[in-house]
Structures are given as structure tokens and as C-alpha cells.
Write an enzyme that holds these catalytic residues in place. Structure first.
Site, mmCIF file in Angstrom:
data_model
loop_
_atom_site.group_PDB
_atom_site.id
_atom_site.type_symbol
_atom_site.label_atom_id
_atom_site.label_comp_id
_atom_site.label_asym_id
_atom_site.label_seq_id
_atom_site.Cartn_x
_atom_site.Cartn_y
_atom_site.Cartn_z
ATOM 1 N N SER A 170 -2.961 -7.729 2.644
ATOM 2 C CA SER A 170 -3.320 -7.669 4.063
ATOM 3 C C SER A 170 -3.814 -9.022 4.541
ATOM 4 O O SER A 170 -3.547 -9.419 5.672
ATOM 5 C CB SER A 170 -4.414 -6.619 4.292
ATOM 6 O OG SER A 170 -3.938 -5.341 3.996
ATOM 7 N N HIS A 215 0.844 -1.208 0.000
ATOM 8 C CA HIS A 215 0.000 0.000 0.000
ATOM 9 C C HIS A 215 0.881 1.261 0.000
ATOM 10 O O HIS A 215 0.605 2.220 -0.709
ATOM 11 C CB HIS A 215 -0.876 0.059 1.258
ATOM 12 C CG HIS A 215 -1.926 -1.015 1.364
ATOM 13 N ND1 HIS A 215 -1.993 -1.882 2.428
ATOM 14 C CD2 HIS A 215 -2.969 -1.327 0.556
ATOM 15 C CE1 HIS A 215 -3.038 -2.690 2.271
ATOM 16 N NE2 HIS A 215 -3.641 -2.387 1.147
HETATM 17 P P1 ADP Z 1 -9.914 -3.584 -0.086
HETATM 18 O O1 ADP Z 1 -10.558 -4.274 1.082
HETATM 19 O O2 ADP Z 1 -10.704 -2.459 -0.651
HETATM 20 O O3 ADP Z 1 -9.377 -4.509 -1.158
HETATM 21 P P2 ADP Z 1 -7.174 -3.297 0.744
HETATM 22 O O4 ADP Z 1 -6.721 -2.576 1.955
HETATM 23 O O5 ADP Z 1 -6.972 -4.780 0.741
HETATM 24 O O6 ADP Z 1 -8.678 -2.883 0.570
HETATM 25 O O7 ADP Z 1 -6.479 -2.706 -0.561
HETATM 26 C C1 ADP Z 1 -6.607 -1.368 -0.923
HETATM 27 C C2 ADP Z 1 -5.960 -1.144 -2.284
HETATM 28 O O8 ADP Z 1 -4.587 -1.427 -2.226
HETATM 29 C C3 ADP Z 1 -6.502 -2.028 -3.400
HETATM 30 O O9 ADP Z 1 -6.539 -1.274 -4.595
HETATM 31 C C4 ADP Z 1 -5.488 -3.108 -3.524
HETATM 32 O O10 ADP Z 1 -5.462 -3.673 -4.828
HETATM 33 C C5 ADP Z 1 -4.223 -2.322 -3.252
HETATM 34 N N1 ADP Z 1 -3.144 -3.176 -2.787
HETATM 35 C C6 ADP Z 1 -3.173 -4.031 -1.755
HETATM 36 N N2 ADP Z 1 -1.993 -4.671 -1.622
HETATM 37 C C7 ADP Z 1 -1.188 -4.186 -2.614
HETATM 38 C C8 ADP Z 1 0.150 -4.465 -3.031
HETATM 39 N N3 ADP Z 1 0.890 -5.380 -2.438
HETATM 40 N N4 ADP Z 1 0.633 -3.766 -4.084
HETATM 41 C C9 ADP Z 1 -0.137 -2.875 -4.724
HETATM 42 N N5 ADP Z 1 -1.413 -2.577 -4.395
HETATM 43 C C10 ADP Z 1 -1.936 -3.222 -3.360
#
Ligand code: ADP
Length: 152
Positions: free
Chosen positions: A129, A18
Site C-alpha cells: 500500500s 491483499h
Molecule cells: P499493516 O498496516 O497492518 O501492515 P497492511 O494493509 O499494509 O496493514 O497489510 C495487511 C496485511 O497484508 C499484512 O499482513 C501484510 O503483510 C499483508 N500484505 C500487504 N501487501 C501484501 C502483498 N503484496 N502480498 C501479500 N501480503 C501482503
């Protein structure tokens, strides 16, 4: 006009994947609001206040980056923030399938808001996550995937 992007997510917890997306997006936008989508019927591993505080700590020296929690529709929160962009990260095809639908639906509902996708840097592809939560729940070491501010 100030280019404001909302980066919505659950951030349970925020990972280095993130953070990488936010850091790269700082070149593109004047302000990035990390929006922690909060749904009282959804249980998370870490409480909202804790997730919010970690994000505040991580970006303490970045005035462009703010954090706020919200309930309800992401596009409604965009209107409140005057954000014309939704920022999302893409890791793989399943992210793409999921994100495409949401982005297209958001565009139909609110044509003034564009979703901007940043392709994940290769080093961060396997980090999510949910994998981090699995590691934590089962006694593994998640620290390589977490910003140093995420201490529990
Ligand atoms: P949600 O529950 O909306 O998926 P997340 O917190 O899991 O929320 O993810 C928020 C955003 O961050 C999403 O667009 C997800 O694709 C992106 N994301 C999560 N992990 C990564 C990563 N390792 N690299 C790039 N983007 C990521």
C-alpha cells in the site's frame, strides 16, 4: 465450530496483493473478516469509509468475506468476532521480523488465537500500500496494483 479468521490491516488502499491472500485463505476458513484497524491519531491517504466500501465492493459476491473497522487491540476484536485465527501475509524478511514479534506477543496475551501466515505469491512481492500511495501522490499509474473496484 466455525473457523473464523480476522485479516487485520490498514488497507490504505487495498491492493491485489491483499486480495490474493484473502482468496487463498478462503479455502482454509469458513469466514474471513477483513478488519480495518482504525487509529484516530494516524493519518491515512484514503478515508476509512472509502477503504471499507472498496473492500465491500471487491468481495460483494463472496458471502464468506466480511469487512469491519475496529479500534484498539486486534486480539480484543478477535474475541468480539469469536475469531480464533489472525491471518497475515508475508512478503519478505522484514515482514517476517515485524510479524514474528506481534504474533508471539499476541499468543502470550491471548493463547487461544493463532496467527496464520500465508507466503506471498511471487508476483505480489513488490506490491505494498505504501508504494501504491507514493505512486498516486506523485502522479504515477497505480492501477496495475489495484483491484478494479478501487476507483478514486
Ligand atoms: P499493516 O498496516 O497492518 O501492515 P497492511 O494493509 O499494509 O496493514 O497489510 C495487511 C496485511 O497484508 C499484512 O499482513 C501484510 O503483510 C499483508 N500484505 C500487504 N501487501 C501484501 C502483498 N503484496 N502480498 C501479500 N501480503 C501482503
Amino acid at each position: 465450530m466455525k473457523r473464523i479468521a480476522l485479516f487485520p490491516g490498514t488497507f490504505d488502499p487495498i491492493t491485489i496483493g491483499h486480495v490474493n491472500i484473502v482468496e487463498r485463505a478462503m479455502q482454509l476458513f469458513d469466514e474471513i473478516v477483513i478488519g480495518i484497524g482504525h487509529n484516530s491519531s494516524k493519518t491515512t491517504l484514503f478515508p476509512l469509509a472509502q477503504r471499507e466500501q472498496w473492500i465491500r465492493d471487491i468481495f460483494a459476491s463472496q458471502p464468506k468475506v466480511k469487512v469491519q473497522s475496529y479500534e484498539g487491540l486486534t486480539v480484543t476484536f478477535c474475541a468480539q468476532l469469536n475469531a480464533h485465527y489472525i491471518l497475515r501475509g508475508l512478503r519478505n524478511m522484514s515482514d517476517f521480523d515485524y510479524e514474528k514479534n506481534i504474533a508471539q506477543m499476541n499468543k502470550l496475551v491471548t493463547p487461544t488465537v493463532e496467527t496464520v501466515f500465508l507466503m506471498c505469491d511471487p508476483a505480489y512481492t513488490p506490491i505494498s500500500s505504501s508504494v501504491v500511495r507514493d505512486l498516486i501522490r506523485n502522479g504515477g499509474d497505480a492501477t496495475p496494483f489495484l483491484p478494479k473496484e478501487v476507483i478514486f
